[in-house]
Design a protein around this motif. Sequence first.
Motif, PDB file in Angstrom:
ATOM      1  N   THR A  69      15.359  52.704  -7.693  1.00 20.26           N
ATOM      2  CA  THR A  69      16.537  51.931  -7.355  1.00 20.26           C
ATOM      3  C   THR A  69      16.133  50.475  -7.162  1.00 20.26           C
TER       4      THR A  69
ATOM      5  N   ALA B  63      17.107  46.763  -5.690  1.00 20.65           N
ATOM      6  CA  ALA B  63      17.917  46.335  -4.564  1.00 20.65           C
ATOM      7  C   ALA B  63      19.214  45.703  -5.031  1.00 20.65           C
TER       8      ALA B  63
ATOM      9  N   TRP C 276      28.200  37.601 -10.692  1.00 23.87           N
ATOM     10  CA  TRP C 276      26.830  38.089 -10.559  1.00 23.87           C
ATOM     11  C   TRP C 276      26.006  37.132  -9.705  1.00 23.87           C
TER      12      TRP C 276
ATOM     13  N   ASN D  79      24.251  38.116  -6.181  1.00 21.84           N
ATOM     14  CA  ASN D  79      22.811  38.295  -6.107  1.00 21.84           C
ATOM     15  C   ASN D  79      22.044  37.085  -5.589  1.00 21.84           C
ATOM     16  N   LEU D  80      22.645  35.933  -5.641  1.00 23.21           N
ATOM     17  CA  LEU D  80      21.893  34.754  -5.230  1.00 23.21           C
ATOM     18  C   LEU D  80      22.526  33.982  -4.082  1.00 23.21           C
TER      19      LEU D  80
ATOM     20  N   ASN E 172      20.971  33.530   2.163  1.00 22.33           N
ATOM     21  CA  ASN E 172      20.626  33.893   0.798  1.00 22.33           C
ATOM     22  C   ASN E 172      20.601  32.662  -0.103  1.00 22.33           C
TER      23      ASN E 172
ATOM     24  N   LEU F 250      17.535  30.664   0.536  1.00 16.01           N
ATOM     25  CA  LEU F 250      16.410  31.381  -0.061  1.00 16.01           C
ATOM     26  C   LEU F 250      16.353  31.103  -1.557  1.00 16.01           C
ATOM     27  N   THR F 251      17.510  31.165  -2.193  1.00 13.38           N
ATOM     28  CA  THR F 251      17.568  30.939  -3.629  1.00 13.38           C
ATOM     29  C   THR F 251      17.074  29.548  -3.971  1.00 13.38           C
TER      30      THR F 251
ATOM     31  N   ALA G  64      13.403  29.312  -3.599  1.00 17.12           N
ATOM     32  CA  ALA G  64      12.752  30.062  -4.680  1.00 17.12           C
ATOM     33  C   ALA G  64      12.776  29.277  -5.978  1.00 17.12           C
ATOM     34  N   ILE G  65      13.926  28.649  -6.257  1.00  9.34           N
ATOM     35  CA  ILE G  65      14.022  27.863  -7.486  1.00  9.34           C
ATOM     36  C   ILE G  65      12.998  26.736  -7.463  1.00  9.34           C
TER      37      ILE G  65
END
Lengths: 394, 249, 406
Positions: free
Chosen positions: C2, C4, C25, C29-30, C36, C39-40, C43-44
């Motif tokens: 699975t 996440a 989407w 998810n982002l 979140n 975080l995105t 991360a980018i």
Amino acid sequence: MQEIHASQVRPPFYRDERVLGIFSQLLVVVIVVGLGLFFYSNMITGLREKHNVAISFSFLSQAAGFDIGESLIEYSRERTYLRAFVVGLLNTFQVAFLGIIFATALGIVIGVMRLSTNFLVSRIASIYIDIFRNIPLLVLLIFWAQAVFLKLPRVAEAIILPGPIFLSNRGVAIPWGIPTDSWGAFLLVLAAGVLLGAVISYFLREQGKRTGRMPLITLWFLVTVAAVGLVGWIVLPQPMTLDQPFLEGFNTQGGKILSQQFMALLSGLIIYTAAFIAEVVRAGIQSVSKGQREAATSLGLNPAQTLRLIIFPQALRVIIPPLTSQYLNLTKNSSLAIAIGYPDLFAVAGNTILNQTGREIEMFTMIMGTYLSLSLLTSFLMNIYNRRIRLVER
Amino acid sequence: MSENSTTEEIIICQDVCKWFGDFQALKDCSLRVMAQEVVVIIGPSGSGKSTFIRCINRLEEHQAGDIIVDGIPLTRDVRNIEQIRSEAGMVFQQFNLFPHLTVMENITLAPIQVRKMKKEEAQETAMGLLNRVGIPEQADKYPGQLSGGQQQRVAIARSLAMSPKIMLFDEPTSALDPEMIKEVLDVMQELAETGMTMLVVTHEMGFAREVADRIVFMDGGEIMEVGTPEHFFTNAQHERTKLFLSQIL
Amino acid sequence: MTTAAGTPSDRSVLPVTERYTVLGWLRRNLFSDLFNSLLTIVAIGFVIFIARLLLRWAFVNAEWGVIPANFNLIMRGQYPSAEAWRLWLIIHLLGAVVGMMWRLISGQFSGAARVLVAIPFVLMLIPFFAMETRLNLLITAAASGVGYLFAGSLYIQRRGRATAYLLLVYLVVMLILLRGAGADEGLMPPVQPILWGGLLLSLLLAFFGITLSFPLGVLLALGRQSKLPAIRVISVVYIEFIRGVPLISLLFMGQVMLQLFLPDGFPLVDRVLRALVAITLFSAAYTAENVRGGLQSISRGQYEAAQALGLSTFQSTIHIILPQALRAVIPVLVGQFISLFKDTTLVALVGIFDLLGIARTIIANPDWLGTQPEVFAFIAVLFWIFSYSMSYASRRIEQRLGVGER
């Protein structure tokens, strides 16, 4: 009715179950022992005929006559081989200890990132894992030593990170604390703090047992120790001064200099092992079934409580055994230090001492004995732990 | 040694004892089974019924007493053990089919390996047996694809493929859903009618009443009472037998 | 497994407009909440930083000339150029064998087969390859096609057995081609193993390490599970001893001490062979532990059923126990084989020129001073490709067989 005495009938020995069992064991033992004796006698005659030596450990008390790049204890070439061996052993411990701490921290972060609902974050983690699990550690180590740390600028042009930390091809210079006269007193205060913390946790646990509501014992313990330590730090006249590195001519002065071999070995081990630990952590957390989570939520526990009381204890059960074996792997892998010139146990004993003395049997016995005792000790502790946490199941 | 006369004693157990550590699981159990006889063993759980029949084909080793199967004494002699195992088939509570082999391979494995039968011949026999237990169409499936009742019937066919003289059944229906019990019992009843010697541990009292020649009641590792079904269900002698029957019926 | 993100269950509760759109989407998810989103963004930034670093190095600073210049060395070490045709022949035969095996086992030209066929053609695109190399790759591709068609034209009943024989024959032919035979001036002069090197040697060490250690490991696992105490003790001592010491110590011991243990004149003089012995003994202990996991997963009922049917211990082990035990641990075994493949690099430390050993000689060459990053990056990528495809393939097989599912 016919008389029967079946059990008094003795079968011929070659068909007797018990005799056959004993015989097949004897056969294997004879083969193994025979092989061992064969090797041993070859070895003894070989040693006598070729080198005219017998096995003896007395050379360990002779002067080693070689230098070792870095050492945790005082060492010079006049010291004995035994001392050199211990220097190597301590260096192995040092790398293994630091490696385990940092690899665990990094591994947990990446393992948790891997489970993040944020697509990008979990992707980054899985790419990290896929990359480093599929590259040989030795390649990574040599790459790190020769393509990264060796390629750092000369000291005069060192990269300076805040701290200050100097990165150069001579190694990494970091600020380091130097204990003053009151350091001993501070340690005493700290010990008192630990004691107080232990007492407080004991009472909290008792109270928890009574009320059935477990407080955050570990947290309270840490807070107590930190508070007492802080008081000690403020009250005592500077238990430790910070020694910061600085540039002077072609060298850095002050602080602590970590050699580039050490840094290359440590960072290689951390990066590599963290990828494996991340997988262990992920599998551990995922092993706690969704049903457990739902059951906890339906009982009215909030997410933090669910994590602390339901998920974490169960995940830990799954995580600890493979985590320990990763720690052992890291320790054994630190023997690859020989490839990048860090004087760990194997590099000192299996290479330098062995080449100088030609004492193959003795040195390999000592080296393997050391690693073996470490592993056996760990698995012994592991077995105790496993027995303690085993779920009572039918 | 063995002729198919009904008077011959095919299984003789005399004062069989068995300990698991300090626990005595069987206490001086004696039983004689005639050829073509169907003997049902009943008793509360933990009474040693399973241990008893598992001793007969040496899945458990008895420590005292004598067991003689078809004239062969069960001792430490490996040849005797082999012979007895090939004379006595066994059906387990959990079927114990080999999940990585097809039904056909499950049945033909032992005849080919142990009896050194030709593969074609073994397959022919197997098809015959599958017809007999009523599932010839399942030959190429794997055990995991069958229902419990079908699996147990395959297990019976697998044992029969070694053409045993005796069949031991260790609670063959206990792991089955109620609606599947009958299909297995029917196969067993048909087997009994063909004159197979059977030793059956079961809780199915209907089966015991209808098919058994004799019933053995065990409790606490001892054989308490042996008798015909009429005797058992109408005037059992022993107090514990009566208590057990009153609880189960 | 699975993942996440985006399970079907939460998809169904979303409003229709958000289900399939890119924006939906992204939001789910982002940018689902403030944390979140932060975080995105972090991360980018991280990805851009790393990508810039890597790309700038790979396309601006790196001097890739070292790779084509030493390509033959990296691939086959000191194996004489005049005899390189033998290696090509081995590869062509491998292509043919894989083609035949595919037809025998799978029987259809499915997705994975297309990937396999594509490999030689993709390799042909590598810019610095000589025309001859490309031609050889073309021959390999053709050979696999011929093998596939040939196997299809045969009528073979026992496919498993046929495949095993095919592999066995291939192994023998491969060894003869590699090692050579006859006089030094003959058609196939002998090539000493010490001259084998580079990727060739890494693959050979891994392959033979796996095939030789596997049976030994299975025996040890059975020994450890045996009810005879002496056999159990011997197996346990061996397994725990080997697993307790680092491979490098065994390799050094193999080089230094193997000679001591054996009588004078015993023909185990070759460095590579001595390393192979050490690797095999090492790997067997780990195989044993993994197989033991499989053995433990088999219920007692299986042993009892086999016994009750009159199968001997040997027969039940071969026909009942091992097939199930090994199937249960396929994923673990593949993982262990991958780490064995990676561990073969350690032979570079005992003077053997495997892929890593060759890399070290290249960077020591004065002509290529300072090319460590390029050379090590290249061999790291080579290792990565092999290990990753092994683990990928195993995961796919696992999914298809349904191993590890409950």
